[in-house]
Enzyme design. Structure first.
Site, PDB file in Angstrom:
ATOM      1  N   ARG A 252       1.698   1.105  28.564  1.00 54.90           N
ATOM      2  CA  ARG A 252       1.168  -1.334  28.921  1.00 54.90           C
ATOM      3  C   ARG A 252       0.874  -1.187  30.169  1.00 54.90           C
ATOM      4  NH1 ARG A 252       5.333  -4.777  26.214  1.00 54.90           N
ATOM      5  NH2 ARG A 252       3.988  -6.780  26.878  1.00 54.90           N
TER       6      ARG A 252
ATOM      7  N   ARG B  11      15.143  -6.312  27.191  1.00 59.00           N
ATOM      8  CA  ARG B  11      15.253  -6.968  26.671  1.00 59.00           C
ATOM      9  C   ARG B  11      15.703  -6.619  25.479  1.00 59.00           C
ATOM     10  NH1 ARG B  11       9.881 -10.143  27.340  1.00 59.00           N
ATOM     11  NH2 ARG B  11       8.972  -8.174  26.712  1.00 59.00           N
TER      12      ARG B  11
ATOM     13  N   ARG C 247      -9.706  -9.919  30.151  1.00 57.57           N
ATOM     14  CA  ARG C 247      -8.612  -8.979  30.056  1.00 57.57           C
ATOM     15  C   ARG C 247      -9.799  -7.586  31.238  1.00 57.57           C
ATOM     16  NH1 ARG C 247      -3.729  -8.373  28.202  1.00 57.57           N
ATOM     17  NH2 ARG C 247      -3.446  -9.832  25.887  1.00 57.57           N
TER      18      ARG C 247
ATOM     19  N   ARG D  69      12.464  -3.808  20.858  1.00 56.08           N
ATOM     20  CA  ARG D  69      11.284  -3.960  19.716  1.00 56.08           C
ATOM     21  C   ARG D  69      10.947  -2.551  20.533  1.00 56.08           C
ATOM     22  NH1 ARG D  69       8.367  -9.124  20.652  1.00 56.08           N
ATOM     23  NH2 ARG D  69       8.086  -8.094  22.651  1.00 56.08           N
TER      24      ARG D  69
ATOM     25  N   LYS E 279       3.615 -14.518  33.021  1.00 54.04           N
ATOM     26  CA  LYS E 279       2.658 -15.564  32.761  1.00 54.04           C
ATOM     27  C   LYS E 279       2.706 -16.214  31.912  1.00 54.04           C
ATOM     28  CE  LYS E 279       0.429 -12.087  32.106  1.00 54.04           C
ATOM     29  NZ  LYS E 279       0.740 -10.831  31.938  1.00 54.04           N
TER      30      LYS E 279
END
Length: 218
Positions: free
Chosen positions: A172, A127, A88, A161, A13
């Site tokens: 999430r 990542r 949201r 992370r 996004k």
């Protein structure tokens, strides 16, 4: 154009919002950036939001809505905007509709960036960030460093992370499915949703969106 951008974490996004805002010549309004700016500038809303965050609580909808309203009333948003990270949930979507209605305007499109769940997990969990410079980002599958665990650019240590662990990503996604996904049905009922596959090269995805918006406009 007045656009809302939705999609699960890892759908790209932020990347698409920046590119689309530039091509459509409208401001990219990122709710995350807005929160950070209000908190760092110690605005009244920023201090209020921070008090909830510091206590480990979710920021209430009314604070988020007030922050979005304040930004949408700025002169540069009068001719259009691209909202990223807001609304949201359905109550925020209804509040946005009410706000736009008072201005006598409405949304042109709600872009739904679709990506399979397993692809989201692969994208985020793979990542690796450089400890010396967080703008140096690699990916174990898509853009691996020449030497495992070492940044190609500055030689810093690469790490994952906590937010990017598979377990956290799944949590999430769960939050996205329960809280944010229902707004797609809400906007579908208004005939505003434009669904775009968020798989493939970044340029291709941007092109898909622009073509879909043209068709939608026509």
């Amino acid at each position: 154009m007045r656009i809302v951008l939705v999609g699960p974490p890892g759908a790209g996004k932020g990347t698409q919002a920046t590119r689309l805002a530039e091509k459509l010549r409208i401001p990219h309004i990122s709710m995350g950036d807005l929160f950070r700016a209000n908190i760092s500038q110690q605005t009244e809303l920023g201090q209020l939001a921070k008090s909830y965050m510091d206590a480990g609580n979710l920021v209430p909808d009314e604070v988020t809505i007030a922050m979005a309203k304040d930004r949408l009333e700025q002169p540069d948003a009068k001719g259009g905007f691209l909202l990223d990270g807001f609304p949201r949930n359905v109550s925020q979507a209804q509040a946005l509709d009410d706000l736009l209605q008072t201005e006598g305007i409405k949304l042109d499109a709600v872009l739904d960036l679709e990506v399979p769940e397993e692809e989201v997990i692969k994208r985020i969990a793979g990542r690796r960030i450089c400890r010396k410079d967080s703008s140096h980002v690699f990916h174990v599958s898509y853009s691996p460093p020449k030497t495992e665990g070492v940044c190609d650019i500055c030689g810093g240590e690469l790490y994952q992370r906590d937010d990017d662990s598979e377990e956290t990503v799944r949590k999430r996604l769960e939050v996205y499915h329960t809280q944010t996904e229902p707004i797609i049905d809400y906007y579908q009922a208004q005939g505003l949703v434009v669904t775009i596959s968020s798989q493939g090269p970044v340029d291709e995805i941007t092109q898909r969106v622009l073509e879909a918006l043209k068709r939608d406009d026509a």
